[in-house]
Design a protein around this motif. Structure first.
Motif, PDB file in Angstrom:
ATOM      1  N   ALA A   1       0.724  -1.237   0.078  1.00  0.00           N
ATOM      2  CA  ALA A   1       0.141   0.188  -0.030  1.00  0.00           C
ATOM      3  C   ALA A   1       1.031   1.044  -0.001  1.00  0.00           C
ATOM      4  CB  ALA A   1      -0.780   0.042   1.296  1.00  0.00           C
ATOM      5  N   ILE A   2       2.094   1.178   0.815  1.00  0.00           N
ATOM      6  CA  ILE A   2       2.710   2.351   0.688  1.00  0.00           C
ATOM      7  C   ILE A   2       3.416   2.630  -0.577  1.00  0.00           C
ATOM      8  CG2 ILE A   2       5.206   3.092   1.472  1.00  0.00           C
ATOM      9  CD1 ILE A   2       4.327   1.786   4.219  1.00  0.00           C
ATOM     10  N   PHE A   3       3.771   1.694  -1.395  1.00  0.00           N
ATOM     11  CA  PHE A   3       4.555   1.655  -2.678  1.00  0.00           C
ATOM     12  C   PHE A   3       3.421   2.293  -3.742  1.00  0.00           C
ATOM     13  CE2 PHE A   3       7.712  -1.300  -0.982  1.00  0.00           C
ATOM     14  CZ  PHE A   3       8.670  -0.403  -1.109  1.00  0.00           C
ATOM     15  N   ILE A   4       2.247   1.606  -3.613  1.00  0.00           N
ATOM     16  CA  ILE A   4       1.027   2.270  -4.396  1.00  0.00           C
ATOM     17  C   ILE A   4       0.861   3.786  -4.295  1.00  0.00           C
ATOM     18  CG2 ILE A   4      -1.493   2.157  -4.923  1.00  0.00           C
ATOM     19  CD1 ILE A   4      -1.227  -0.710  -4.413  1.00  0.00           C
ATOM     20  N   ALA A   5       0.856   4.271  -2.717  1.00  0.00           N
ATOM     21  CA  ALA A   5       0.485   5.617  -2.499  1.00  0.00           C
ATOM     22  C   ALA A   5       1.692   6.473  -3.075  1.00  0.00           C
ATOM     23  CB  ALA A   5       0.364   5.811  -0.887  1.00  0.00           C
ATOM     24  N   VAL A   6       3.040   5.739  -2.950  1.00  0.00           N
ATOM     25  CA  VAL A   6       4.092   6.847  -3.490  1.00  0.00           C
ATOM     26  C   VAL A   6       4.061   6.724  -4.889  1.00  0.00           C
ATOM     27  CG1 VAL A   6       6.740   6.547  -4.001  1.00  0.00           C
ATOM     28  CG2 VAL A   6       5.658   6.031  -1.703  1.00  0.00           C
ATOM     29  N   ALA A   7       3.584   5.628  -5.652  1.00  0.00           N
ATOM     30  CA  ALA A   7       3.592   5.518  -7.174  1.00  0.00           C
ATOM     31  C   ALA A   7       2.426   6.605  -7.544  1.00  0.00           C
ATOM     32  CB  ALA A   7       3.100   4.156  -7.431  1.00  0.00           C
ATOM     33  N   ILE A   8       1.286   6.796  -6.743  1.00  0.00           N
ATOM     34  CA  ILE A   8       0.360   7.801  -7.283  1.00  0.00           C
ATOM     35  C   ILE A   8       0.805   9.010  -7.127  1.00  0.00           C
ATOM     36  CG2 ILE A   8      -1.629   8.763  -6.280  1.00  0.00           C
ATOM     37  CD1 ILE A   8      -2.680   5.980  -5.470  1.00  0.00           C
ATOM     38  N   GLY A   9       1.808   9.518  -6.231  1.00  0.00           N
ATOM     39  CA  GLY A   9       2.466  10.803  -6.168  1.00  0.00           C
ATOM     40  C   GLY A   9       3.442  10.788  -7.391  1.00  0.00           C
ATOM     41  N   TRP A  10       4.146   9.849  -7.524  1.00  0.00           N
ATOM     42  CA  TRP A  10       5.149   9.972  -8.733  1.00  0.00           C
ATOM     43  C   TRP A  10       4.315  10.223 -10.115  1.00  0.00           C
ATOM     44  CZ3 TRP A  10       5.597   7.310 -13.195  1.00  0.00           C
ATOM     45  CH2 TRP A  10       6.642   7.287 -13.912  1.00  0.00           C
TER      46      TRP A  10
ATOM     47  N   VAL B   1       1.384  11.730 -10.405  1.00  0.00           N
ATOM     48  CA  VAL B   1       0.958  13.110 -10.499  1.00  0.00           C
ATOM     49  C   VAL B   1       1.923  14.241 -10.670  1.00  0.00           C
ATOM     50  CG1 VAL B   1      -0.121  14.794  -8.858  1.00  0.00           C
ATOM     51  CG2 VAL B   1      -1.224  12.525  -8.877  1.00  0.00           C
ATOM     52  N   GLY B   2       3.290  13.854 -10.019  1.00  0.00           N
ATOM     53  CA  GLY B   2       4.186  14.717 -10.367  1.00  0.00           C
ATOM     54  C   GLY B   2       4.543  14.671 -11.583  1.00  0.00           C
ATOM     55  N   ARG B   3       4.863  13.536 -12.362  1.00  0.00           N
ATOM     56  CA  ARG B   3       5.214  13.416 -13.886  1.00  0.00           C
ATOM     57  C   ARG B   3       4.134  13.852 -14.624  1.00  0.00           C
ATOM     58  NH1 ARG B   3       9.949  12.377 -15.800  1.00  0.00           N
ATOM     59  NH2 ARG B   3       9.096  11.045 -17.645  1.00  0.00           N
ATOM     60  N   MET B   4       2.843  13.895 -14.280  1.00  0.00           N
ATOM     61  CA  MET B   4       1.783  14.635 -15.297  1.00  0.00           C
ATOM     62  C   MET B   4       1.943  16.079 -15.010  1.00  0.00           C
ATOM     63  SD  MET B   4       0.731  12.007 -17.132  1.00  0.00           S
ATOM     64  CE  MET B   4      -0.649  12.737 -17.756  1.00  0.00           C
ATOM     65  N   ARG B   5       2.602  16.525 -13.886  1.00  0.00           N
ATOM     66  CA  ARG B   5       2.411  17.947 -13.504  1.00  0.00           C
ATOM     67  C   ARG B   5       1.048  18.553 -13.411  1.00  0.00           C
ATOM     68  NH1 ARG B   5       7.181  16.581 -13.214  1.00  0.00           N
ATOM     69  NH2 ARG B   5       8.989  17.822 -13.789  1.00  0.00           N
ATOM     70  N   TRP B   6       0.199  17.679 -12.649  1.00  0.00           N
ATOM     71  CA  TRP B   6      -1.224  17.995 -12.498  1.00  0.00           C
ATOM     72  C   TRP B   6      -1.294  19.190 -11.512  1.00  0.00           C
ATOM     73  CZ3 TRP B   6      -3.680  12.407 -12.203  1.00  0.00           C
ATOM     74  CH2 TRP B   6      -3.850  12.066 -13.427  1.00  0.00           C
ATOM     75  N   LEU B   7      -0.309  19.208 -10.597  1.00  0.00           N
ATOM     76  CA  LEU B   7      -0.399  20.345  -9.619  1.00  0.00           C
ATOM     77  C   LEU B   7       0.596  21.415 -10.003  1.00  0.00           C
ATOM     78  CD1 LEU B   7      -0.087  18.201  -6.212  1.00  0.00           C
ATOM     79  CD2 LEU B   7      -2.215  19.155  -7.530  1.00  0.00           C
ATOM     80  N   GLY B   8       1.199  21.416 -11.240  1.00  0.00           N
ATOM     81  CA  GLY B   8       1.917  22.537 -11.799  1.00  0.00           C
ATOM     82  C   GLY B   8       3.526  22.031 -12.041  1.00  0.00           C
TER      83      GLY B   8
ATOM     84  N   SER C   1       8.362  13.959  -4.992  1.00  0.00           N
ATOM     85  CA  SER C   1       9.708  14.210  -4.958  1.00  0.00           C
ATOM     86  C   SER C   1      10.420  13.561  -6.052  1.00  0.00           C
ATOM     87  CB  SER C   1      10.171  14.185  -3.506  1.00  0.00           C
ATOM     88  OG  SER C   1       9.447  15.041  -2.736  1.00  0.00           O
ATOM     89  N   LEU C   2      10.354  12.323  -6.140  1.00  0.00           N
ATOM     90  CA  LEU C   2      11.164  11.410  -7.119  1.00  0.00           C
ATOM     91  C   LEU C   2      10.652  12.060  -8.468  1.00  0.00           C
ATOM     92  CD1 LEU C   2      10.425   7.691  -6.007  1.00  0.00           C
ATOM     93  CD2 LEU C   2      12.726   8.997  -6.102  1.00  0.00           C
ATOM     94  N   ALA C   3       9.394  12.446  -8.806  1.00  0.00           N
ATOM     95  CA  ALA C   3       8.996  12.891 -10.093  1.00  0.00           C
ATOM     96  C   ALA C   3       9.676  14.291 -10.227  1.00  0.00           C
ATOM     97  CB  ALA C   3       7.568  13.197 -10.209  1.00  0.00           C
ATOM     98  N   TYR C   4       9.921  15.083  -9.195  1.00  0.00           N
ATOM     99  CA  TYR C   4      10.359  16.477  -9.668  1.00  0.00           C
ATOM    100  C   TYR C   4      11.977  16.622  -9.415  1.00  0.00           C
ATOM    101  CZ  TYR C   4       5.784  18.792  -9.554  1.00  0.00           C
ATOM    102  OH  TYR C   4       4.677  19.078 -10.022  1.00  0.00           O
ATOM    103  N   TYR C   5      12.539  15.850  -8.339  1.00  0.00           N
ATOM    104  CA  TYR C   5      14.141  15.919  -8.226  1.00  0.00           C
ATOM    105  C   TYR C   5      14.592  14.601  -8.751  1.00  0.00           C
ATOM    106  CZ  TYR C   5      11.654  18.865  -4.672  1.00  0.00           C
ATOM    107  OH  TYR C   5      10.931  19.925  -4.010  1.00  0.00           O
TER     108      TYR C   5
END
Length: 331
Positions: free
Chosen positions: A11-20, A22-29, A232-236
């Motif tokens: 579940a932790i890895f899935i939540a991290v993957a979701i964040g990644w 979202v970051g890759r898609m730049r949905w939040l900017g 953070s993985l997606a951005y940095y």
């Protein structure tokens, strides 16, 4: 490893993957749009650091019953943890880690010792040690963030004050100490801890409505931190050199539980379930609060993110080894 712990890690890895994602898609900017103030990962991290984490810390400190704490068990855990944390901090300062920023030694120190005591630790303690072991685990958790974050905040603010003083030779020692004290106390980690301790010392109970609000805000820390790791993985991205990360992984997954085992068993004579709980708590992967700390001071975010992800993956291999070793001491 039990099925419960495995599914919690998944579940932790899935939540991290979701964040990644979202970051890759730049949905939040985009991290580069509008300067550093427009970085979505930093904005969410600031929200966690200034709203959700203080609520969790104040509620925990205001409610803890210091009279019933098992001080021997706490000493068995926090002695090696704080000792290793200070050793990593001192080593990184001596090696000149401050070239990455004045906060670098403190960031690396928290990455080496701050465990994922909630998302991974709670289900592990419940699955392996049962209700009695979970009660010991929760007791240690109640002081985990308070002690580590408070001490490291004082250290990092002192380092930042030294850096400012080096740039401004006109500052006296008294001004440096006054600035450090002010920045340490008026801080989103230390201030709620001090307020909670004051509330606790007065013997006051939290009003039902206030307790509900604080609990509601505190529950946002876990999902927000996990998605922040992915973002953070997606951005940095990953750090250019993984050598410092490997050192932090060895410290967190191997050295720290070994120190706790030695100090608790041979130093304090701890055995049975309390010994197992503190050793496995020390063996936990790096917790997401380390990333919030790194982002707060804008220092080594990529390295900290990599350490969190890698240590969580490696925990699947190291946890069974530590459990097998504990069986030797607690047959």
């Amino acid at each position: 490893m039990s099925e419960t712990v495995f599914y919690k890690l998944l579940a932790i890895f899935i939540a991290v993957a979701i964040g990644w994602f979202v970051g890759r898609m730049r949905w939040l900017g985009d991290a580069t749009a509008g300067g550093s103030g427009g970085d979505p990962a930093r904005v969410l991290s600031a929200a966690a650091f200034y709203i959700f984490v203080p609520a969790l810390l104040f509620r925990t400190t205001a409610r803890v019953d210091f009279a019933t704490l098992p001080w021997l068990t706490l000493a068995a855990f926090f002695g090696p943890v704080l000792g290793l944390m200070l050793a990593v901090y001192a080593l990184q300062r001596w090696r000149g880690a401050g070239r990455a920023g004045a906060a670098a030694p403190s960031v690396q120190a928290i990455t080496a010792v701050f465990g994922n005591t909630l998302q991974v630790g709670v289900p592990m303690a419940a699955a392996v040690f049962g209700e009695a072991g979970l009660a010991i685990h929760i007791t240690v958790v109640s002081l985990h963030a308070l002690s580590i974050l408070t001490l490291l905040t004082a250290l990092v603010e002192l380092d930042l004050a030294r850096e400012r003083a080096a740039a401004d030779q006109a500052q006296s020692l008294g001004q440096i100490l006054a600035t450090t004290l002010r920045n340490t106390v008026v801080h989103p980690v230390v201030l709620p801890v001090l307020a909670g301790l004051g509330w606790n010392a007065l013997g006051l109970r939290l009003p039902a409505v206030l307790d509900e609000v604080l609990q509601m805000l505190g529950t946002a820390v876990v999902p927000l931190c996990l998605t922040l790791i992915g973002m953070s993985l997606a951005y940095y991205g990953w750090p250019k050199s993984l050598r410092p990360v490997l050192g932090l992984l060895l410290a967190k997954l191997i050295l720290l539980p070994a120190l706790v085992l030695g100090f608790a068993h041979w130093g304090l004579g701890l055995s049975g379930m309390p010994l197992g709980v503190v050793v496995m708590m020390a063996a936990l992967p790096t917790g997401s609060n380390a990333l919030i700390f790194a982002q707060r001071y804008r220092c080594l975010e990529g390295q900290t993110t990599a350490a969190i992800v890698a240590s969580t993956l490696l925990f699947m291999l190291t946890a069974p080894l530590w459990l097998a070793l504990l069986h030797h001491f607690n047959p």
